[in-house]
Design a protein around this motif. Sequence first.
Motif, PDB file in Angstrom:
ATOM      1  N   ASN A  14       5.746  15.795 -46.734  1.00 37.99           N
ATOM      2  CA  ASN A  14       4.937  14.575 -46.803  1.00 37.99           C
ATOM      3  C   ASN A  14       5.368  13.682 -47.960  1.00 37.99           C
ATOM      4  OD1 ASN A  14       3.220  14.601 -44.571  1.00 37.99           O
ATOM      5  ND2 ASN A  14       1.702  15.896 -45.586  1.00 37.99           N
ATOM      6  N   ILE A  15       5.676  14.302 -49.091  1.00 43.39           N
ATOM      7  CA  ILE A  15       6.146  13.537 -50.243  1.00 43.39           C
ATOM      8  C   ILE A  15       7.432  12.802 -49.897  1.00 43.39           C
ATOM      9  CG2 ILE A  15       7.120  13.719 -52.576  1.00 43.39           C
ATOM     10  CD1 ILE A  15       5.156  16.004 -53.094  1.00 43.39           C
ATOM     11  N   GLU A  16       8.369  13.524 -49.295  1.00 43.57           N
ATOM     12  CA  GLU A  16       9.657  12.932 -48.931  1.00 43.57           C
ATOM     13  C   GLU A  16       9.490  11.813 -47.912  1.00 43.57           C
ATOM     14  OE1 GLU A  16      13.936  14.267 -46.910  1.00 43.57           O
ATOM     15  OE2 GLU A  16      12.472  15.787 -47.512  1.00 43.57           O
ATOM     16  N   LEU A  17       8.618  12.038 -46.918  1.00 48.75           N
ATOM     17  CA  LEU A  17       8.409  11.034 -45.877  1.00 48.75           C
ATOM     18  C   LEU A  17       7.751   9.784 -46.444  1.00 48.75           C
ATOM     19  CD1 LEU A  17       8.552  10.263 -42.896  1.00 48.75           C
ATOM     20  CD2 LEU A  17       6.363  11.438 -42.560  1.00 48.75           C
ATOM     21  N   PHE A  18       6.711   9.972 -47.263  1.00 53.04           N
ATOM     22  CA  PHE A  18       6.044   8.808 -47.870  1.00 53.04           C
ATOM     23  C   PHE A  18       7.028   8.016 -48.714  1.00 53.04           C
ATOM     24  CE2 PHE A  18       3.955   6.540 -51.244  1.00 53.04           C
ATOM     25  CZ  PHE A  18       2.872   5.943 -50.637  1.00 53.04           C
ATOM     26  N   ALA A  19       7.792   8.711 -49.557  1.00 50.05           N
ATOM     27  CA  ALA A  19       8.738   8.035 -50.445  1.00 50.05           C
ATOM     28  C   ALA A  19       9.774   7.249 -49.646  1.00 50.05           C
ATOM     29  CB  ALA A  19       9.416   9.048 -51.354  1.00 50.05           C
ATOM     30  N   ARG A  20      10.292   7.844 -48.580  1.00 55.77           N
ATOM     31  CA  ARG A  20      11.313   7.178 -47.770  1.00 55.77           C
ATOM     32  C   ARG A  20      10.760   5.910 -47.119  1.00 55.77           C
ATOM     33  NH1 ARG A  20      12.719  11.269 -45.045  1.00 55.77           N
ATOM     34  NH2 ARG A  20      11.613  10.912 -43.081  1.00 55.77           N
ATOM     35  N   ASN A  21       9.564   6.012 -46.563  1.00 58.04           N
ATOM     36  CA  ASN A  21       8.971   4.850 -45.899  1.00 58.04           C
ATOM     37  C   ASN A  21       8.542   3.776 -46.899  1.00 58.04           C
ATOM     38  OD1 ASN A  21       9.287   5.949 -43.337  1.00 58.04           O
ATOM     39  ND2 ASN A  21       7.290   6.967 -43.380  1.00 58.04           N
ATOM     40  N   TRP A  22       8.025   4.190 -48.043  1.00 64.64           N
ATOM     41  CA  TRP A  22       7.589   3.240 -49.083  1.00 64.64           C
ATOM     42  C   TRP A  22       8.798   2.456 -49.611  1.00 64.64           C
ATOM     43  CZ3 TRP A  22       2.798   1.760 -50.522  1.00 64.64           C
ATOM     44  CH2 TRP A  22       2.610   1.163 -51.772  1.00 64.64           C
ATOM     45  N   GLN A  23       9.892   3.155 -49.836  1.00 60.06           N
ATOM     46  CA  GLN A  23      11.097   2.492 -50.332  1.00 60.06           C
ATOM     47  C   GLN A  23      11.703   1.581 -49.275  1.00 60.06           C
ATOM     48  OE1 GLN A  23      13.143   6.062 -51.451  1.00 60.06           O
ATOM     49  NE2 GLN A  23      12.396   6.019 -53.561  1.00 60.06           N
ATOM     50  N   ALA A  24      11.561   1.938 -48.002  1.00 59.71           N
ATOM     51  CA  ALA A  24      12.059   1.079 -46.934  1.00 59.71           C
ATOM     52  C   ALA A  24      11.329  -0.260 -46.911  1.00 59.71           C
ATOM     53  CB  ALA A  24      11.905   1.779 -45.580  1.00 59.71           C
ATOM     54  N   LEU A  25      10.117  -0.286 -47.461  1.00 62.53           N
ATOM     55  CA  LEU A  25       9.323  -1.514 -47.546  1.00 62.53           C
ATOM     56  C   LEU A  25       9.522  -2.223 -48.880  1.00 62.53           C
ATOM     57  CD1 LEU A  25       6.036  -0.095 -45.980  1.00 62.53           C
ATOM     58  CD2 LEU A  25       7.577  -1.767 -44.924  1.00 62.53           C
ATOM     59  N   THR A  26      10.537  -1.823 -49.624  1.00 69.31           N
ATOM     60  CA  THR A  26      10.914  -2.370 -50.938  1.00 69.31           C
ATOM     61  C   THR A  26      10.032  -1.866 -52.075  1.00 69.31           C
ATOM     62  OG1 THR A  26       9.605  -4.434 -50.891  1.00 69.31           O
ATOM     63  CG2 THR A  26      11.782  -4.480 -49.836  1.00 69.31           C
ATOM     64  N   GLY A  27       9.175  -0.872 -51.818  1.00 74.94           N
ATOM     65  CA  GLY A  27       8.399  -0.270 -52.889  1.00 74.94           C
ATOM     66  C   GLY A  27       9.229   0.731 -53.673  1.00 74.94           C
ATOM     67  N   LYS A  28       8.750   1.096 -54.854  1.00 71.83           N
ATOM     68  CA  LYS A  28       9.436   2.089 -55.683  1.00 71.83           C
ATOM     69  C   LYS A  28       8.506   3.277 -55.913  1.00 71.83           C
ATOM     70  CE  LYS A  28      12.484  -1.245 -57.910  1.00 71.83           C
ATOM     71  NZ  LYS A  28      13.014  -1.784 -59.202  1.00 71.83           N
ATOM     72  N   VAL A  29       9.102   4.473 -56.002  1.00 69.54           N
ATOM     73  CA  VAL A  29       8.325   5.708 -56.070  1.00 69.54           C
ATOM     74  C   VAL A  29       8.793   6.564 -57.241  1.00 69.54           C
ATOM     75  CG1 VAL A  29       7.653   7.819 -54.862  1.00 69.54           C
ATOM     76  CG2 VAL A  29       8.030   5.719 -53.570  1.00 69.54           C
ATOM     77  N   LEU A  30       7.829   7.180 -57.912  1.00 67.44           N
ATOM     78  CA  LEU A  30       8.119   8.171 -58.943  1.00 67.44           C
ATOM     79  C   LEU A  30       7.348   9.437 -58.589  1.00 67.44           C
ATOM     80  CD1 LEU A  30       9.257   8.971 -61.767  1.00 67.44           C
ATOM     81  CD2 LEU A  30       7.093   8.129 -62.726  1.00 67.44           C
TER      82      LEU A  30
END
Length: 256
Positions: free
Chosen positions: A51-67
Amino acid sequence: MSNGTIRGREAFIANVSSRLGRREVPVAAPAHPFRGAPEFYKQIKPSTEENIELFARNWQALTGKVLVVDEAEAADKIGAWLRDIAAELGVTHVSRWEHEGLTALGLDEALDTSGIAVAPWRPVEAGNSEAWPKAAGGANWAQRSELLKRTERCQLGIVWPDFAVANTSTLVLQCSPQRGRSVSLLTEILFAVFRADQLVYRMGEAFEQITRGKQLPAQYASSLNLITGPSRSADIENDLTIGIHGPGKVYAVIIR
């Protein structure tokens, strides 16, 4: 139909049916055996790391940044990342939810070391302190609460979502007296912090938990905000505009 005008429900349905190539209107309504998500979709149960990996991948695809940080290092790493973002984007004033998780991280203290003023979402006395610049406004603006005036002058808002949906990278925020929706709507930058165990795979899981045990309207929050990446709109001539209805830059921190 008479003179080009449809009269009555039956005539309307008959016209639609004929356009679909049917000789007559069905007597019985078509079967509708499924409600909500199909069973195979409900059975998908990713692990926390997935879930962490999936959220991060989709969030970054929308130009968001993840830590993604471990709990033991959360306070130091989140505070440092927040200061870096503030320095990069010229942030001088921050609004945040009055949430125990955010308070425990000591973000106010981390921002204070960089000279950044923080407005927690709690009532404040009227009047402007030196840390809050004056803003031009008419009579209606002058009548607003001091808290809302300060929030309107903040460039960055910090929230702690109730849930995060992995397969759409959506933040689910319920407002309350301590968690104003203005924090995520008025600021130019959104900074969200949540634990990995708040991640769900699909939207229905979040709704199920939100509605569980509630029977009366008064038991629900007055608003439920679903945030999927930065605000974007293409209403006018399909010209995509970022940040027109809310933050144009979004950051997410996942604590595991």
